[in-house]
Design a protein around this motif. Structure first.
Motif, PDB file in Angstrom:
ATOM      1  N   SER A  94      63.029  64.826  26.118  1.00 56.98           N
ATOM      2  CA  SER A  94      63.737  64.989  27.382  1.00 56.98           C
ATOM      3  C   SER A  94      62.844  65.655  28.418  1.00 56.98           C
ATOM      4  N   GLY A  95      63.164  65.431  29.679  1.00 51.73           N
ATOM      5  CA  GLY A  95      62.441  66.069  30.772  1.00 51.73           C
ATOM      6  C   GLY A  95      63.330  66.210  31.998  1.00 51.73           C
ATOM      7  N   LEU A  96      63.427  67.430  32.506  1.00 54.88           N
ATOM      8  CA  LEU A  96      64.219  67.706  33.707  1.00 54.88           C
ATOM      9  C   LEU A  96      63.353  68.417  34.731  1.00 54.88           C
ATOM     10  N   THR A  97      63.499  68.047  35.986  1.00 53.14           N
ATOM     11  CA  THR A  97      62.743  68.708  37.052  1.00 53.14           C
ATOM     12  C   THR A  97      63.414  70.023  37.420  1.00 53.14           C
ATOM     13  N   ARG A  98      62.699  70.851  38.134  1.00 51.86           N
ATOM     14  CA  ARG A  98      63.261  72.128  38.566  1.00 51.86           C
ATOM     15  C   ARG A  98      64.419  71.901  39.537  1.00 51.86           C
ATOM     16  N   GLY A  99      64.344  70.854  40.335  1.00 50.90           N
ATOM     17  CA  GLY A  99      65.444  70.533  41.235  1.00 50.90           C
ATOM     18  C   GLY A  99      66.693  70.154  40.469  1.00 50.90           C
ATOM     19  N   GLU A 100      66.528  69.388  39.401  1.00 48.93           N
ATOM     20  CA  GLU A 100      67.682  69.007  38.583  1.00 48.93           C
ATOM     21  C   GLU A 100      68.297  70.216  37.888  1.00 48.93           C
ATOM     22  N   VAL A 101      67.451  71.140  37.436  1.00 51.42           N
ATOM     23  CA  VAL A 101      67.954  72.355  36.810  1.00 51.42           C
ATOM     24  C   VAL A 101      68.804  73.154  37.789  1.00 51.42           C
ATOM     25  N   THR A 102      68.362  73.228  39.049  1.00 46.66           N
ATOM     26  CA  THR A 102      69.131  73.943  40.080  1.00 46.66           C
ATOM     27  C   THR A 102      70.479  73.280  40.321  1.00 46.66           C
ATOM     28  N   LEU A 103      70.503  71.951  40.357  1.00 46.70           N
ATOM     29  CA  LEU A 103      71.759  71.231  40.565  1.00 46.70           C
ATOM     30  C   LEU A 103      72.712  71.428  39.386  1.00 46.70           C
ATOM     31  N   VAL A 104      72.183  71.460  38.174  1.00 48.04           N
ATOM     32  CA  VAL A 104      73.024  71.682  37.001  1.00 48.04           C
ATOM     33  C   VAL A 104      73.718  73.042  37.088  1.00 48.04           C
ATOM     34  N   ASP A 112      86.677  73.359  29.807  1.00 44.85           N
ATOM     35  CA  ASP A 112      85.963  73.029  31.048  1.00 44.85           C
ATOM     36  C   ASP A 112      84.812  72.055  30.823  1.00 44.85           C
ATOM     37  N   PHE A 113      84.552  71.699  29.555  1.00 43.31           N
ATOM     38  CA  PHE A 113      83.449  70.773  29.297  1.00 43.31           C
ATOM     39  C   PHE A 113      83.665  69.434  29.995  1.00 43.31           C
ATOM     40  N   ALA A 114      84.891  68.924  29.958  1.00 40.55           N
ATOM     41  CA  ALA A 114      85.167  67.631  30.596  1.00 40.55           C
ATOM     42  C   ALA A 114      84.887  67.687  32.096  1.00 40.55           C
ATOM     43  N   MET A 115      85.256  68.806  32.732  1.00 39.14           N
ATOM     44  CA  MET A 115      85.007  68.953  34.172  1.00 39.14           C
ATOM     45  C   MET A 115      83.510  69.018  34.459  1.00 39.14           C
ATOM     46  N   LEU A 116      82.773  69.770  33.643  1.00 36.81           N
ATOM     47  CA  LEU A 116      81.320  69.862  33.816  1.00 36.81           C
ATOM     48  C   LEU A 116      80.662  68.507  33.638  1.00 36.81           C
ATOM     49  N   LYS A 117      81.032  67.807  32.593  1.00 36.65           N
ATOM     50  CA  LYS A 117      80.430  66.502  32.323  1.00 36.65           C
ATOM     51  C   LYS A 117      80.712  65.518  33.453  1.00 36.65           C
ATOM     52  N   ALA A 118      81.953  65.494  33.915  1.00 35.85           N
ATOM     53  CA  ALA A 118      82.309  64.576  34.997  1.00 35.85           C
ATOM     54  C   ALA A 118      81.511  64.883  36.261  1.00 35.85           C
ATOM     55  N   ALA A 119      81.340  66.169  36.567  1.00 33.87           N
ATOM     56  CA  ALA A 119      80.608  66.550  37.779  1.00 33.87           C
ATOM     57  C   ALA A 119      79.131  66.160  37.684  1.00 33.87           C
ATOM     58  N   LEU A 120      78.523  66.365  36.528  1.00 29.90           N
ATOM     59  CA  LEU A 120      77.099  66.056  36.381  1.00 29.90           C
ATOM     60  C   LEU A 120      76.847  64.555  36.358  1.00 29.90           C
ATOM     61  N   LEU A 121      77.698  63.815  35.651  1.00 27.61           N
ATOM     62  CA  LEU A 121      77.482  62.374  35.553  1.00 27.61           C
ATOM     63  C   LEU A 121      77.793  61.651  36.857  1.00 27.61           C
ATOM     64  N   SER A 122      78.642  62.232  37.683  1.00 29.42           N
ATOM     65  CA  SER A 122      78.980  61.590  38.962  1.00 29.42           C
ATOM     66  C   SER A 122      78.024  61.966  40.087  1.00 29.42           C
ATOM     67  N   ASN A 123      77.119  62.898  39.843  1.00 28.52           N
ATOM     68  CA  ASN A 123      76.160  63.324  40.869  1.00 28.52           C
ATOM     69  C   ASN A 123      75.031  62.299  40.946  1.00 28.52           C
ATOM     70  N   PRO A 124      74.868  61.606  42.088  1.00 25.85           N
ATOM     71  CA  PRO A 124      73.827  60.574  42.183  1.00 25.85           C
ATOM     72  C   PRO A 124      72.403  61.141  42.129  1.00 25.85           C
ATOM     73  N   GLN A 125      72.246  62.439  42.323  1.00 30.86           N
ATOM     74  CA  GLN A 125      70.921  63.061  42.272  1.00 30.86           C
ATOM     75  C   GLN A 125      70.484  63.393  40.854  1.00 30.86           C
ATOM     76  N   LEU A 126      71.397  63.228  39.915  1.00 32.13           N
ATOM     77  CA  LEU A 126      71.090  63.565  38.531  1.00 32.13           C
ATOM     78  C   LEU A 126      71.156  62.324  37.652  1.00 32.13           C
ATOM     79  N   HIS A 127      70.275  62.270  36.674  1.00 29.80           N
ATOM     80  CA  HIS A 127      70.286  61.199  35.674  1.00 29.80           C
ATOM     81  C   HIS A 127      70.219  61.875  34.315  1.00 29.80           C
ATOM     82  N   VAL A 128      71.378  62.405  33.886  1.00 31.17           N
ATOM     83  CA  VAL A 128      71.412  63.280  32.713  1.00 31.17           C
ATOM     84  C   VAL A 128      72.501  62.842  31.740  1.00 31.17           C
ATOM     85  N   MET A 129      72.447  63.427  30.552  1.00 30.58           N
ATOM     86  CA  MET A 129      73.512  63.298  29.565  1.00 30.58           C
ATOM     87  C   MET A 129      73.945  64.704  29.175  1.00 30.58           C
ATOM     88  N   VAL A 130      75.220  64.869  28.845  1.00 34.89           N
ATOM     89  CA  VAL A 130      75.782  66.186  28.554  1.00 34.89           C
ATOM     90  C   VAL A 130      76.536  66.118  27.235  1.00 34.89           C
TER      91      VAL A 130
END
Length: 434
Positions: A116-126, A264-282
């Motif tokens: 896996s690899g995440l940028t510092r910008g993605e970490v801030t958004l998470v 709150d996991f479902a809310m977190l997952k929905a928010a991260l997966l719906s963010n177009p700036q992120l390409h992540v899995m939770v």
């Protein structure tokens, strides 16, 4: 036609034994209880017990031959239980690493933190996503982490092994929740300092408190030892930015997140997966580490069962030879009993009971040896990320019951054919041959 009948008989026998081994423990108790009642309350059952009692009384005179069954089955059960305990211990260690109130964020499609690899910008958004717990200052409890694999010499060996070096954020202990410092102090951010898991400290050389170890062509000082009670005990932890600088990495492997509450996991997952700036899995960390354990434990289980089957074949042939010899030696006795009115069924049951008794004793012996030698025994093996995971063998009651079922299955196969032969030989022929 006879060949087809024999083939069908063998298939039915093997299917029955497979279902027996896969059956739950309570079915074993029910079958034992039903069999005991049938033996005690029916005429043929009492006859079978009488014949079996006579056979058991002669075991001291046949101690050498009988020990073939006992020792062979004990070896099968001991090896099988030990190997399955290894897989169970590894799976339990990895599953204990996760929980439902923490989550891990990885790059979409990654099979693990190393991939896996995440940028510092993605970490801030998470860290800005909803559902994350916060400390007293309102800071989100997240830990951006960088995982790399280093080589260290194993204790008591000249060979090197992989160890996982985890760079963690300043809130790592709060985000993970289980980590407790048991010696020394925590590392200082920006310095090449390590805190070492208690399992890694036992397994590897040069990582005691106060030692200096070379990682990434640079010296690091061990300033503390921590204990988490899970797979993290096999790791070395340091400041994430310092690890990134030493290994020339520009981003992170994952982000560990503490949830405000598990729901709150479902809310977190929905928010991260719906963010177009992120390409992540939770995933929850429990789900993540359970998935990581599946591959390795499956291999260990397949190896254990394969070795058990091979050894079981040898034990079956030993039981067959022993019981055929016992039936031949007791041919006149069995023929006399049948002439006195004992039917073929009591004879079959008696021979089977004798074999199953030896098998049960062998299973108990093998299980006891496995428990005494391996329960709680600490070892290490390669995990899914190709680094060493330190764990303990877990010889559970369920595994001991599984071993007993294997023992009884071997005893049944080893006794059924000699028992049928003893019942089929005509009385006149048996008396004349002897």
């Amino acid at each position: 036609m006879r060949f087809l009948i024999n083939a069908a008989t063998w298939l039915a026998l093997l299917l029955g034994l497979y279902l027996w081994i896969r059956s739950p423990w309570w079915l074993l108790l029910i079958l034992v209880a039903v069999g005991a009642v049938a033996l005690l309350l029916t005429r043929r059952g009492r006859q079978a017990l009488a014949v079996a009692r006579m056979g058991v009384s002669t075991l001291p005179q046949r101690i050498g031959a009988s020990s073939v069954i006992l020792v062979g089955i004990a070896g099968v059960v001991g090896v099988l239980v030990a190997l399955l305990a290894m897989g169970g211990g590894l799976a339990q260690t990895l599953r204990a690493t996760g929980s439902n109130d923490t989550a891990i964020v990885l790059r979409a499609g990654a099979t693990g933190e190393l991939a896996s690899g995440l940028t510092r910008g993605e970490v801030t958004l998470v860290a800005q996503a909803p559902g994350i717990a916060r400390d007293a200052r309102g800071v989100p409890l997240t830990s951006p982490e960088l995982v790399v694999v280093a080589n260290l010499p194993k204790r008591g060996s000249s060979s090197d092994a992989n160890v996982e070096l985890r760079g963690v954020g300043p809130l790592a202990r709060a985000a993970h929740g289980k980590v407790k410092l048991i010696q020394g102090r925590w590392f200082t951010p920006g310095l090449r300092e390590l805190v070492v898991g208690s399992g890694a400290e036992r397994e590897f050389s040069g990582v005691k408190l106060g030692d200096s170890v070379r990682l990434g062509s640079q010296p690091w000082k061990v300033v503390g030892v921590f204990k988490a009670g899970d797979a993290h005990d096999s790791e070395l932890w340091a400041d994430a930015d310092t690890v990134a600088s030493a290994y020339r990495r520009g981003g992170f492997s994952s982000v560990i997140v503490r949830l405000a509450k598990p729901a709150d996991f479902a809310m977190l997952k929905a928010a991260l997966l719906s963010n177009p700036q992120l390409h992540v899995m939770v995933q929850t960390t429990r789900a993540y580490y359970a998935a990581q354990s599946e591959g390795v434990t499956r291999v260990i289980r397949v190896v254990g069962i394969s070795v058990g089957v091979i050894m079981a074949l040898g034990a079956i042939f030993g039981a067959l030879n022993t019981m055929y010899a016992a039936v031949s030696a007791r041919g006149r006795e069995i023929a006399t009993l049948r002439a006195l009115g004992f039917g073929g069924l009591p004879v079959v049951l008696a021979v089977l009971l004798e074999t199953l008794l030896l098998a049960l004793l062998g299973g108990v012996l093998g299980g006891a040896i496995a428990w005494l030698l391996f329960n709680g025994y600490t070892v290490s093996t390669l995990g899914a990320d190709f680094s060493q995971v330190v764990f303990r063998f877990q010889v559970s009651p369920a595994l001991l019951v599984q071993g007993l079922k294997w023992a009884l299955a071997i005893g049944f196969i080893g006794g059924i054919f000699p028992a049928l032969r003893a019942a089929r030989v005509p009385v006149s022929v048996a008396l004349r041959e002897l």
